[in-house]
Design an enzyme around this catalytic site. Structure first.
Site, PDB file in Angstrom:
ATOM      1  N   GLU A 161     -49.790   9.650  63.465  1.00  0.00           N
ATOM      2  CA  GLU A 161     -49.762   8.472  64.295  1.00  0.00           C
ATOM      3  C   GLU A 161     -50.050   8.958  65.759  1.00  0.00           C
ATOM      4  O   GLU A 161     -49.622  10.279  66.035  1.00  0.00           O
ATOM      5  CB  GLU A 161     -48.182   7.765  64.074  1.00  0.00           C
ATOM      6  CG  GLU A 161     -48.017   6.772  65.088  1.00  0.00           C
ATOM      7  CD  GLU A 161     -47.366   7.032  66.395  1.00  0.00           C
ATOM      8  OE1 GLU A 161     -46.945   5.791  67.210  1.00  0.00           O
ATOM      9  OE2 GLU A 161     -47.040   8.043  66.623  1.00  0.00           O
ATOM     10  N   ARG A 199     -47.279  -3.619  70.357  1.00  0.00           N
ATOM     11  CA  ARG A 199     -47.509  -2.135  70.338  1.00  0.00           C
ATOM     12  C   ARG A 199     -48.448  -1.915  69.236  1.00  0.00           C
ATOM     13  O   ARG A 199     -48.411  -1.895  68.038  1.00  0.00           O
ATOM     14  CB  ARG A 199     -46.187  -1.453  69.944  1.00  0.00           C
ATOM     15  CG  ARG A 199     -46.040  -0.031  69.956  1.00  0.00           C
ATOM     16  CD  ARG A 199     -44.886   0.584  69.576  1.00  0.00           C
ATOM     17  NE  ARG A 199     -44.689   1.961  69.896  1.00  0.00           N
ATOM     18  CZ  ARG A 199     -44.081   2.278  71.121  1.00  0.00           C
ATOM     19  NH1 ARG A 199     -43.846   1.611  72.049  1.00  0.00           N
ATOM     20  NH2 ARG A 199     -43.980   3.926  71.474  1.00  0.00           N
ATOM     21  N   CYS A 207     -50.797  13.918  72.015  1.00  0.00           N
ATOM     22  CA  CYS A 207     -52.223  14.160  72.006  1.00  0.00           C
ATOM     23  C   CYS A 207     -52.664  14.929  73.207  1.00  0.00           C
ATOM     24  O   CYS A 207     -52.661  14.292  74.235  1.00  0.00           O
ATOM     25  CB  CYS A 207     -53.315  12.813  72.001  1.00  0.00           C
ATOM     26  SG  CYS A 207     -54.774  13.008  72.249  1.00  0.00           S
ATOM     27  N   ARG A 244     -50.888   1.149  67.854  1.00  0.00           N
ATOM     28  CA  ARG A 244     -50.787   2.600  67.686  1.00  0.00           C
ATOM     29  C   ARG A 244     -51.975   2.738  66.454  1.00  0.00           C
ATOM     30  O   ARG A 244     -52.247   2.031  65.598  1.00  0.00           O
ATOM     31  CB  ARG A 244     -49.664   3.194  67.067  1.00  0.00           C
ATOM     32  CG  ARG A 244     -48.680   2.776  68.252  1.00  0.00           C
ATOM     33  CD  ARG A 244     -49.154   3.966  69.523  1.00  0.00           C
ATOM     34  NE  ARG A 244     -47.815   4.059  70.432  1.00  0.00           N
ATOM     35  CZ  ARG A 244     -48.009   3.323  71.468  1.00  0.00           C
ATOM     36  NH1 ARG A 244     -48.803   2.443  71.449  1.00  0.00           N
ATOM     37  NH2 ARG A 244     -46.949   3.671  72.254  1.00  0.00           N
TER      38      ARG A 244
END
Length: 338
Positions: free
Chosen positions: A136, A180, A97, A182
Protein backbone atom coordinates in the site's frame (compact mmCIF):
# COMPACT_ATOMS: atom_id res chain seq x y z
CA UNK A 1 -25.11 10.52 28.37
CA UNK A 2 -23.06 7.46 27.37
CA UNK A 3 -21.33 7.39 24.02
CA UNK A 4 -23.61 6.06 21.30
CA UNK A 5 -23.09 2.53 20.10
CA UNK A 6 -21.34 2.54 16.74
CA UNK A 7 -22.51 0.11 14.11
CA UNK A 8 -19.53 -2.11 13.29
CA UNK A 9 -19.03 -2.86 9.62
CA UNK A 10 -18.92 -6.50 8.49
CA UNK A 11 -17.65 -6.95 4.98
CA UNK A 12 -19.00 -10.49 4.95
CA UNK A 13 -22.38 -8.85 4.41
CA UNK A 14 -21.24 -6.72 1.49
CA UNK A 15 -21.48 -8.87 -1.60
CA UNK A 16 -21.79 -12.49 -2.66
CA UNK A 17 -18.24 -12.79 -3.99
CA UNK A 18 -16.82 -11.95 -0.56
CA UNK A 19 -19.36 -14.12 1.25
CA UNK A 20 -18.32 -17.16 -0.75
CA UNK A 21 -14.84 -16.99 0.76
CA UNK A 22 -16.46 -18.56 3.86
CA UNK A 23 -16.74 -21.82 1.96
CA UNK A 24 -12.99 -22.34 1.73
CA UNK A 25 -10.00 -22.78 4.00
CA UNK A 26 -9.27 -19.45 5.66
CA UNK A 27 -6.38 -20.16 8.05
CA UNK A 28 -3.25 -18.56 6.63
CA UNK A 29 -0.15 -16.79 7.94
CA UNK A 30 1.18 -13.34 7.14
CA UNK A 31 3.89 -10.88 8.14
CA UNK A 32 3.22 -7.22 8.86
CA UNK A 33 6.01 -4.92 7.62
CA UNK A 34 6.05 -1.15 8.25
CA UNK A 35 3.25 -2.14 10.60
CA UNK A 36 2.34 1.24 12.09
CA UNK A 37 -0.48 0.65 14.55
CA UNK A 38 -1.65 -2.54 12.87
CA UNK A 39 -4.40 -1.55 10.45
CA UNK A 40 -3.27 -4.07 7.85
CA UNK A 41 -2.95 -6.74 10.49
CA UNK A 42 -6.51 -6.19 11.67
CA UNK A 43 -7.86 -6.44 8.13
CA UNK A 44 -6.11 -9.76 7.52
CA UNK A 45 -7.00 -11.14 10.94
CA UNK A 46 -10.64 -10.39 10.20
CA UNK A 47 -10.19 -12.41 7.00
CA UNK A 48 -8.97 -15.42 8.97
CA UNK A 49 -5.20 -14.99 8.97
CA UNK A 50 -2.68 -15.01 11.79
CA UNK A 51 0.41 -12.84 12.05
CA UNK A 52 3.77 -14.59 12.57
CA UNK A 53 6.08 -11.55 12.41
CA UNK A 54 5.84 -7.76 12.47
CA UNK A 55 8.27 -4.89 12.00
CA UNK A 56 8.02 -1.16 12.77
CA UNK A 57 10.75 1.36 13.59
CA UNK A 58 8.61 4.07 15.25
CA UNK A 59 8.77 3.33 18.98
CA UNK A 60 5.53 5.15 19.82
CA UNK A 61 3.67 3.19 17.14
CA UNK A 62 5.24 0.03 18.57
CA UNK A 63 3.81 0.95 21.99
CA UNK A 64 0.31 1.19 20.52
CA UNK A 65 0.78 -2.01 18.51
CA UNK A 66 1.97 -3.94 21.56
CA UNK A 67 -0.93 -2.63 23.66
CA UNK A 68 -3.44 -4.02 21.17
CA UNK A 69 -1.82 -7.18 19.86
CA UNK A 70 0.21 -8.32 22.85
CA UNK A 71 3.50 -8.37 20.97
CA UNK A 72 6.04 -5.75 20.08
CA UNK A 73 7.16 -5.36 16.45
CA UNK A 74 10.75 -6.38 15.80
CA UNK A 75 12.00 -2.92 14.89
CA UNK A 76 13.87 -1.55 11.87
CA UNK A 77 13.46 -4.00 8.99
CA UNK A 78 16.74 -2.85 7.42
CA UNK A 79 18.54 -4.47 10.36
CA UNK A 80 16.64 -7.78 10.25
CA UNK A 81 17.91 -10.73 8.25
CA UNK A 82 15.35 -12.42 5.99
CA UNK A 83 16.55 -15.77 7.32
CA UNK A 84 15.28 -14.95 10.82
CA UNK A 85 11.72 -14.26 9.61
CA UNK A 86 9.37 -17.26 10.02
CA UNK A 87 7.87 -18.81 6.91
CA UNK A 88 4.55 -17.23 5.92
CA UNK A 89 1.91 -17.16 3.20
CA UNK A 90 1.33 -13.45 2.57
CA UNK A 91 3.55 -10.38 2.97
CA UNK A 92 1.91 -7.10 3.98
CA UNK A 93 3.69 -3.77 3.61
CA UNK A 94 2.51 -0.18 3.64
CA UNK A 95 6.00 0.96 2.72
CA UNK A 96 7.17 4.60 2.79
CA UNK A 97 7.91 5.90 -0.70
CA UNK A 98 11.43 7.30 -0.76
CA UNK A 99 12.71 9.13 -3.78
CA UNK A 100 13.98 7.12 -6.72
CA UNK A 101 15.73 10.16 -8.19
CA UNK A 102 19.27 8.86 -7.54
CA UNK A 103 19.22 5.80 -9.74
CA UNK A 104 22.04 4.30 -11.74
CA UNK A 105 20.79 3.62 -15.26
CA UNK A 106 23.45 1.08 -16.21
CA UNK A 107 23.76 -1.12 -13.13
CA UNK A 108 20.65 -3.26 -13.27
CA UNK A 109 17.50 -3.72 -11.23
CA UNK A 110 19.15 -4.29 -7.89
CA UNK A 111 20.84 -0.91 -7.81
CA UNK A 112 17.65 0.79 -8.98
CA UNK A 113 15.97 -0.10 -5.71
CA UNK A 114 18.98 -0.22 -3.40
CA UNK A 115 18.73 2.36 -0.64
CA UNK A 116 14.93 2.53 -0.73
CA UNK A 117 12.60 0.79 1.67
CA UNK A 118 10.97 -1.04 -1.22
CA UNK A 119 14.26 -2.95 -1.49
CA UNK A 120 13.57 -4.43 1.96
CA UNK A 121 10.31 -5.88 0.65
CA UNK A 122 12.08 -7.12 -2.47
CA UNK A 123 14.84 -8.95 -0.58
CA UNK A 124 12.31 -10.67 1.72
CA UNK A 125 10.17 -11.74 -1.24
CA UNK A 126 13.29 -13.08 -2.96
CA UNK A 127 14.38 -15.07 0.07
CA UNK A 128 11.03 -16.31 1.44
CA UNK A 129 9.00 -16.69 -1.79
CA UNK A 130 5.57 -16.29 -0.16
CA UNK A 131 2.37 -17.18 -1.98
CA UNK A 132 1.20 -13.57 -2.21
CA UNK A 133 1.71 -10.00 -1.06
CA UNK A 134 -0.23 -6.78 -0.52
CA UNK A 135 1.54 -3.42 -0.69
CA UNK A 136 0.00 0.00 0.00
CA UNK A 137 1.18 3.50 -0.75
CA UNK A 138 0.01 7.01 -1.52
CA UNK A 139 -1.91 7.59 -4.73
CA UNK A 140 0.89 9.76 -6.11
CA UNK A 141 3.23 6.78 -6.27
CA UNK A 142 1.90 6.02 -9.75
CA UNK A 143 2.86 9.49 -11.04
CA UNK A 144 6.12 9.94 -9.12
CA UNK A 145 9.03 10.72 -11.46
CA UNK A 146 6.62 10.70 -14.42
CA UNK A 147 5.56 7.15 -13.62
CA UNK A 148 9.07 5.71 -13.64
CA UNK A 149 9.05 4.80 -9.94
CA UNK A 150 5.87 2.76 -10.30
CA UNK A 151 7.14 1.04 -13.45
CA UNK A 152 10.36 0.07 -11.66
CA UNK A 153 8.45 -1.37 -8.71
CA UNK A 154 6.19 -3.42 -10.98
CA UNK A 155 9.13 -4.60 -13.06
CA UNK A 156 10.99 -5.80 -9.97
CA UNK A 157 7.96 -7.64 -8.63
CA UNK A 158 7.29 -9.31 -11.97
CA UNK A 159 10.97 -10.21 -12.40
CA UNK A 160 10.63 -12.34 -9.24
CA UNK A 161 7.84 -14.32 -10.88
CA UNK A 162 4.84 -12.59 -9.32
CA UNK A 163 1.66 -11.83 -11.21
CA UNK A 164 0.90 -8.24 -10.20
CA UNK A 165 -2.34 -6.30 -9.94
CA UNK A 166 -2.74 -2.69 -8.81
CA UNK A 167 -5.59 -0.27 -8.30
CA UNK A 168 -6.39 3.00 -6.53
CA UNK A 169 -9.15 2.45 -3.97
CA UNK A 170 -11.02 5.04 -1.93
CA UNK A 171 -11.93 4.34 1.69
CA UNK A 172 -15.30 6.01 1.08
CA UNK A 173 -16.27 3.06 -1.10
CA UNK A 174 -15.62 0.50 1.64
CA UNK A 175 -17.72 1.73 4.49
CA UNK A 176 -15.91 4.49 6.34
CA UNK A 177 -16.63 8.24 6.05
CA UNK A 178 -13.22 9.27 4.76
CA UNK A 179 -12.17 10.39 1.28
CA UNK A 180 -8.86 8.55 1.23
CA UNK A 181 -7.38 7.30 -2.05
CA UNK A 182 -4.47 4.88 -1.88
CA UNK A 183 -2.72 2.61 -4.37
CA UNK A 184 -2.85 -1.09 -3.52
CA UNK A 185 -0.52 -3.58 -5.21
CA UNK A 186 -1.38 -7.29 -5.02
CA UNK A 187 0.85 -10.08 -6.26
CA UNK A 188 0.65 -13.88 -6.53
CA UNK A 189 3.49 -16.32 -7.11
CA UNK A 190 1.26 -18.43 -9.35
CA UNK A 191 -1.04 -17.46 -12.21
CA UNK A 192 -3.94 -16.48 -9.95
CA UNK A 193 -6.89 -14.57 -11.38
CA UNK A 194 -7.64 -11.70 -9.00
CA UNK A 195 -10.21 -8.94 -8.95
CA UNK A 196 -10.18 -6.05 -6.50
CA UNK A 197 -13.27 -5.95 -4.25
CA UNK A 198 -16.33 -4.06 -5.38
CA UNK A 199 -17.52 -1.04 -3.36
CA UNK A 200 -19.93 -1.91 -0.59
CA UNK A 201 -23.64 -1.09 -0.82
CA UNK A 202 -24.72 2.32 0.45
CA UNK A 203 -26.61 0.84 3.39
CA UNK A 204 -23.40 -0.83 4.61
CA UNK A 205 -21.47 2.44 4.82
CA UNK A 206 -20.96 4.26 8.09
CA UNK A 207 -21.91 7.93 8.18
CA UNK A 208 -20.75 10.77 10.39
CA UNK A 209 -23.80 10.20 12.56
CA UNK A 210 -22.55 6.65 13.17
CA UNK A 211 -19.03 7.63 14.21
CA UNK A 212 -19.30 10.97 16.02
CA UNK A 213 -19.25 10.98 19.80
CA UNK A 214 -21.72 12.84 22.00
CA UNK A 215 -20.94 15.13 24.94
CA UNK A 216 -17.43 15.83 23.70
CA UNK A 217 -15.04 17.50 26.14
CA UNK A 218 -14.58 21.24 25.67
CA UNK A 219 -10.85 20.76 25.09
CA UNK A 220 -11.60 19.67 21.52
CA UNK A 221 -13.44 22.89 20.68
CA UNK A 222 -11.52 25.64 18.88
CA UNK A 223 -11.39 29.27 19.97
CA UNK A 224 -14.24 31.53 18.88
CA UNK A 225 -11.89 33.48 16.60
CA UNK A 226 -11.02 30.31 14.68
CA UNK A 227 -14.62 29.16 14.55
CA UNK A 228 -15.92 32.51 13.29
CA UNK A 229 -13.17 32.77 10.69
CA UNK A 230 -13.99 29.31 9.39
CA UNK A 231 -17.72 29.95 9.27
CA UNK A 232 -17.22 33.23 7.38
CA UNK A 233 -15.22 31.39 4.70
CA UNK A 234 -17.51 28.37 4.56
CA UNK A 235 -18.49 27.77 0.95
CA UNK A 236 -22.03 26.64 1.78
CA UNK A 237 -23.26 28.28 4.95
CA UNK A 238 -26.47 26.24 4.87
CA UNK A 239 -24.71 22.89 4.58
CA UNK A 240 -26.54 20.29 6.72
CA UNK A 241 -24.94 19.10 9.93
CA UNK A 242 -23.04 17.10 10.87
CA UNK A 243 -20.26 17.83 8.40
CA UNK A 244 -16.49 17.88 8.41
CA UNK A 245 -14.71 20.73 6.70
CA UNK A 246 -11.10 21.25 5.74
CA UNK A 247 -9.18 24.34 4.75
CA UNK A 248 -7.53 24.16 1.34
CA UNK A 249 -4.43 26.02 0.14
CA UNK A 250 -6.45 29.02 -1.03
CA UNK A 251 -8.12 29.36 2.39
CA UNK A 252 -11.55 28.14 1.31
CA UNK A 253 -13.49 26.04 3.81
CA UNK A 254 -15.29 23.15 2.14
CA UNK A 255 -17.86 21.05 4.04
CA UNK A 256 -18.53 17.37 3.31
CA UNK A 257 -20.59 14.58 4.87
CA UNK A 258 -17.29 12.74 5.38
CA UNK A 259 -13.74 13.49 6.41
CA UNK A 260 -10.97 14.38 4.01
CA UNK A 261 -7.98 12.03 4.28
CA UNK A 262 -6.46 12.00 7.73
CA UNK A 263 -2.87 13.25 7.50
CA UNK A 264 -0.04 12.59 9.93
CA UNK A 265 1.59 15.98 9.47
CA UNK A 266 -1.48 18.17 9.08
CA UNK A 267 -2.11 21.21 11.27
CA UNK A 268 -4.19 20.78 14.43
CA UNK A 269 -7.24 22.37 12.82
CA UNK A 270 -6.86 20.83 9.36
CA UNK A 271 -10.27 19.21 9.69
CA UNK A 272 -13.05 20.44 11.97
CA UNK A 273 -16.45 19.00 12.77
CA UNK A 274 -19.12 21.61 12.04
CA UNK A 275 -16.26 24.13 12.10
CA UNK A 276 -16.46 23.97 15.88
CA UNK A 277 -14.11 21.27 17.11
CA UNK A 278 -11.39 18.82 16.27
CA UNK A 279 -12.25 15.10 16.02
CA UNK A 280 -11.60 13.11 19.18
CA UNK A 281 -9.06 10.29 19.29
CA UNK A 282 -11.85 7.71 19.11
CA UNK A 283 -13.45 9.47 16.15
CA UNK A 284 -10.18 9.47 14.23
CA UNK A 285 -9.84 5.73 14.83
CA UNK A 286 -13.41 5.20 13.68
CA UNK A 287 -12.77 7.27 10.57
CA UNK A 288 -10.04 4.73 9.75
CA UNK A 289 -12.32 1.79 10.52
CA UNK A 290 -10.66 0.67 13.76
CA UNK A 291 -13.04 -1.05 16.21
CA UNK A 292 -14.01 0.59 19.49
CA UNK A 293 -12.11 -2.17 21.30
CA UNK A 294 -8.86 -0.74 19.91
CA UNK A 295 -6.93 1.03 22.66
CA UNK A 296 -4.78 4.10 22.26
CA UNK A 297 -3.56 6.25 25.15
CA UNK A 298 -1.25 8.96 23.89
CA UNK A 299 -1.19 12.76 23.61
CA UNK A 300 -3.59 14.07 20.95
CA UNK A 301 -0.85 15.00 18.47
CA UNK A 302 0.64 11.51 18.52
CA UNK A 303 -2.75 9.90 18.02
CA UNK A 304 -3.40 12.20 15.06
CA UNK A 305 0.00 11.27 13.64
CA UNK A 306 -0.60 7.53 14.05
CA UNK A 307 -4.11 7.65 12.60
CA UNK A 308 -2.87 9.73 9.67
CA UNK A 309 -0.24 7.10 8.88
CA UNK A 310 -2.63 4.18 9.28
CA UNK A 311 -4.56 2.29 6.62
CA UNK A 312 -8.35 2.06 6.55
CA UNK A 313 -9.08 -1.34 8.04
CA UNK A 314 -12.25 -2.17 6.03
CA UNK A 315 -10.42 -1.55 2.74
CA UNK A 316 -7.66 -3.97 3.72
CA UNK A 317 -10.18 -6.53 4.94
CA UNK A 318 -12.05 -6.37 1.64
CA UNK A 319 -8.81 -6.90 -0.30
CA UNK A 320 -7.80 -9.75 2.02
CA UNK A 321 -11.13 -11.50 1.45
CA UNK A 322 -10.75 -11.12 -2.30
CA UNK A 323 -7.18 -12.44 -2.19
CA UNK A 324 -8.16 -15.52 -0.21
CA UNK A 325 -11.12 -16.12 -2.51
CA UNK A 326 -8.83 -15.88 -5.55
CA UNK A 327 -6.25 -18.24 -4.03
CA UNK A 328 -8.86 -20.85 -3.10
CA UNK A 329 -10.46 -20.69 -6.54
CA UNK A 330 -7.00 -21.20 -8.01
CA UNK A 331 -6.43 -24.23 -5.79
CA UNK A 332 -9.78 -25.67 -6.78
CA UNK A 333 -8.94 -25.25 -10.48
CA UNK A 334 -5.70 -27.16 -9.94
CA UNK A 335 -7.43 -29.90 -7.89
CA UNK A 336 -10.10 -30.42 -10.52
CA UNK A 337 -7.81 -29.90 -13.51
CA UNK A 338 -9.75 -26.85 -14.70
Amino acid sequence: MPTKKVRQLSLFDCNDSVKSAHNYKRDFSFIDLFAGIGGMRLGFEYAGGHCVFSSECDETACDTYEKNFGERPSGDITKISSATIPDFDILLGGFPCQSFSIIGKKEGFKNETCGTLFFEIERILQHKRPTAFLLENVKNLISHDKGRTFRIINAHLESMGYKVYSKILNSLDYGVPQNRERIFIVGFLEDVHFEFPLPVDDDKRLTLVDILEENVDRKYYVRDAIKNSRLQRLKDKNYPRPYISHENISGSITPHPYSSALRAGASANYILINDERRPTEREMLRIQGFPDSYEIDLPYGKVKHQCGNAVSVPVVQAIAESMILALNRHIRRIDYGK
